[in-house]
Design an enzyme around this catalytic site. Structure first.
Site, PDB file in Angstrom:
ATOM      1  N   ASP A 120       7.525   3.435  -8.969  1.00 28.35           N
ATOM      2  CA  ASP A 120       6.926   3.297  -7.642  1.00 28.35           C
ATOM      3  C   ASP A 120       7.345   4.513  -6.796  1.00 28.35           C
ATOM      4  O   ASP A 120       8.528   4.828  -6.709  1.00 28.35           O
ATOM      5  CB  ASP A 120       7.405   2.006  -6.975  1.00 28.35           C
ATOM      6  CG  ASP A 120       6.551   1.651  -5.773  1.00 28.35           C
ATOM      7  OD1 ASP A 120       5.788   0.682  -5.859  1.00 28.35           O
ATOM      8  OD2 ASP A 120       6.644   2.356  -4.741  1.00 28.35           O
ATOM      9  N   SER A 127       3.865  -4.586  -0.704  1.00 28.79           N
ATOM     10  CA  SER A 127       4.606  -3.574   0.051  1.00 28.79           C
ATOM     11  C   SER A 127       5.245  -4.140   1.335  1.00 28.79           C
ATOM     12  O   SER A 127       5.963  -5.140   1.269  1.00 28.79           O
ATOM     13  CB  SER A 127       3.629  -2.429   0.339  1.00 28.79           C
ATOM     14  OG  SER A 127       4.285  -1.282   0.726  1.00 28.79           O
ATOM     15  N   HIS A 152       2.566   2.678  -6.832  1.00 33.07           N
ATOM     16  CA  HIS A 152       2.551   1.700  -5.744  1.00 33.07           C
ATOM     17  C   HIS A 152       1.213   0.962  -5.603  1.00 33.07           C
ATOM     18  O   HIS A 152       1.168  -0.263  -5.549  1.00 33.07           O
ATOM     19  CB  HIS A 152       2.900   2.398  -4.433  1.00 33.07           C
ATOM     20  CG  HIS A 152       3.282   1.468  -3.333  1.00 33.07           C
ATOM     21  ND1 HIS A 152       4.380   0.652  -3.396  1.00 33.07           N
ATOM     22  CD2 HIS A 152       2.692   1.201  -2.142  1.00 33.07           C
ATOM     23  CE1 HIS A 152       4.463  -0.064  -2.284  1.00 33.07           C
ATOM     24  NE2 HIS A 152       3.441   0.249  -1.513  1.00 33.07           N
TER      25      HIS A 152
END
Ligand SMILES: *[C@@H]1O[C@H](CO)[C@@H](O)[C@H](O)[C@H]1NC(C)=O
Ligand SMILES: *[C@@H]1O[C@H](CO)[C@@H](O)[C@H](O)[C@H]1NC(C)=O
Ligand SMILES: *[C@@H]1O[C@H](CO)[C@@H](O)[C@H](O)[C@H]1NC(C)=O
Ligand SMILES: *[C@@H]1O[C@H](CO)[C@@H](O)[C@H](O)[C@H]1NC(C)=O
Ligand SMILES: *[C@@H]1O[C@H](CO)[C@@H](O)[C@H](O)[C@H]1NC(C)=O
Length: 335
Positions: free
Chosen positions: A256, A126, A316
């Site tokens: 995501d 991320s 995610h």
């Protein structure tokens, strides 16, 4: 800027000043740790890998990488795997990216000195994906072999992720953001105050306001050589530094829910198309940093050292909690 925009910026600045002057402690929303999903047990290999350093995302801490560390250790017992305790939780949101990068680089050096290794791999999730990419192009003496980016916010963010991520934390501190849309928030994020305070503002890339982004972004515009004033690419030798790595692996998924647009993870991005008055997708190969090989992406691609894995149905956090994903999309690249 139009008069309307100037007024908005002015009001925003006043609100920021009021917010900053209140010394009230931040109240915290931290997403709870997920249950470890059921997994397949991998065949362990007798050989340890090169040391693997892990870097977490925004609003969580280094323990969010515990599952991933354990997957690596199960497959390759004896490997040194360290999840670096860089700015965590609130710190990872309320510190500018440039400061976090400096701390990250120090932690890498400390780990190398403490455990006595040189070459190593990086797996970064991320916001950590962008942090690690920036490290590779800014630090000429890095000794990274394989860089794995897991849903990394590589080409910026334009969209509000919902209450699973930074949105709720940020709005808790700055309630006036509640009723702003993604299209409006640039007026706040591109202020000097927010650039110096909020990491997400540093990689906010509003396709409707690219001139503002180029002028005011104090991180992504630098790393992508989009600044209007300084040739950072030459100043810091981005390309040369990056090309010291062996391979770059970019993992992401259309499902995501946090990285917006999800394809930022693959260096694609939105482009505003004035003829249709809509946002269209512009692929990595059409980005000016790719065309000009600003940080070596084109070279990595040409030499087949760039691997893009667009995996359906991965949310995610699953990248760091699902052992099958590790076995299929990370382990084969590590040595
Ligand atoms: C883990 O990922 C694999 C591969 O995408 C998928 O088939 C599986 O359902 C996932 N497991 C869980 C618990 O989500
Ligand atoms: C997180 O960092 C602390 C040191 O600050 C360390 O003790 C811990 O093992 C780290 N977590 C993981 C998963 O490596
Ligand atoms: C947001 O808008 C709603 C409805 O227009 C209003 O009730 C609410 O007070 C606003 N919130 C903030 C924080 O301004
Ligand atoms: C970086 O940007 C500067 C200023 O726009 C430009 O002169 C330079 O050619 C760019 N560098 C690369 C490697 O494209
Ligand atoms: C993704 O998940 C949905 C719902 O679980 C399923 O219907 C679909 O077939 C999956 N797609 C892929 C490509 O695995």
């Amino acid at each position: 800027m139009s008069q309307q925009e100037s007024a908005l910026v002015l009001i925003t600045m006043m609100m920021i000043a009021i917010m900053l002057s209140s010394s009230q402690a931040l109240s915290i929303f931290i997403p709870s740790q997920q249950q470890r999903p059921p997994t397949v047990i991998p065949e362990p290999s007798s050989k340890p890998l090169l040391p693997v350093l892990l870097m977490h995302g925004v609003t969580v801490d280094n323990n969010s990488m515990t599952y991933l560390r354990d997957f690596i250790l199960e497959s390759n017992p004896g490997t040194i795997v360290l999840s670096l305790p860089c700015e965590d939780r609130l710190g990872s949101l309320f510190h500018p990216m440039a400061e976090q990068l400096e701390l990250f680089a120090q932690l890498v050096e400390q780990a190398k000195a403490q455990y006595g290794f040189r070459d190593h791999h990086l797996i970064c999730h991320s916001q950590g994906g962008l942090l690690c990419r920036s490290y590779l192009q800014m630090y000429p003496k890095h000794t990274v072999r394989v860089f794995v980016s897991l849903s990394g916010v590589q080409n910026g963010e334009f969209g509000i992720p919902g209450d699973k991520s930074w949105e709720i934390v940020l709005k808790d501190k700055f309630p006036f953001l509640w009723n702003m849309t993604a299209d409006e928030i640039y007026a706040v994020f591109y202020t000097d105050a927010f650039q110096k305070l909020v990491s997400v503002a540093n990689y906010w890339k509003d396709p409707y306001h690219m001139d503002s982004y180029r002028q005011h972004s104090q991180f992504l515009a630098i790393m992508n050589n989009d600044s209007t004033t300084v040739d950072y690419a030459s100043k810091y030798h981005f390309r040369e530094n990056m090309l010291r790595i062996d391979k770059m692996i970019l993992n992401g998924s259309p499902q995501d829910e946090i990285i917006k647009p999800y394809f930022s993870a693959f260096f694609d991005y939105y482009k505003y198309d004035s003829s249709s008055n809509a946002l269209v997708t512009e692929s990595m190969k059409l980005q000016s940093f790719y065309i000009n090989d600003v940080f070596g992406l084109k070279t990595l691609d040409r030499e087949k050292r760039l691997f893009i894995q667009r995996v359906p149905n991965v949310t995610h956090k699953e990248w760091i909690t699902n052992q099958t994903l590790y076995e299929l999309y990370m382990r084969p690249f590590l040595y």
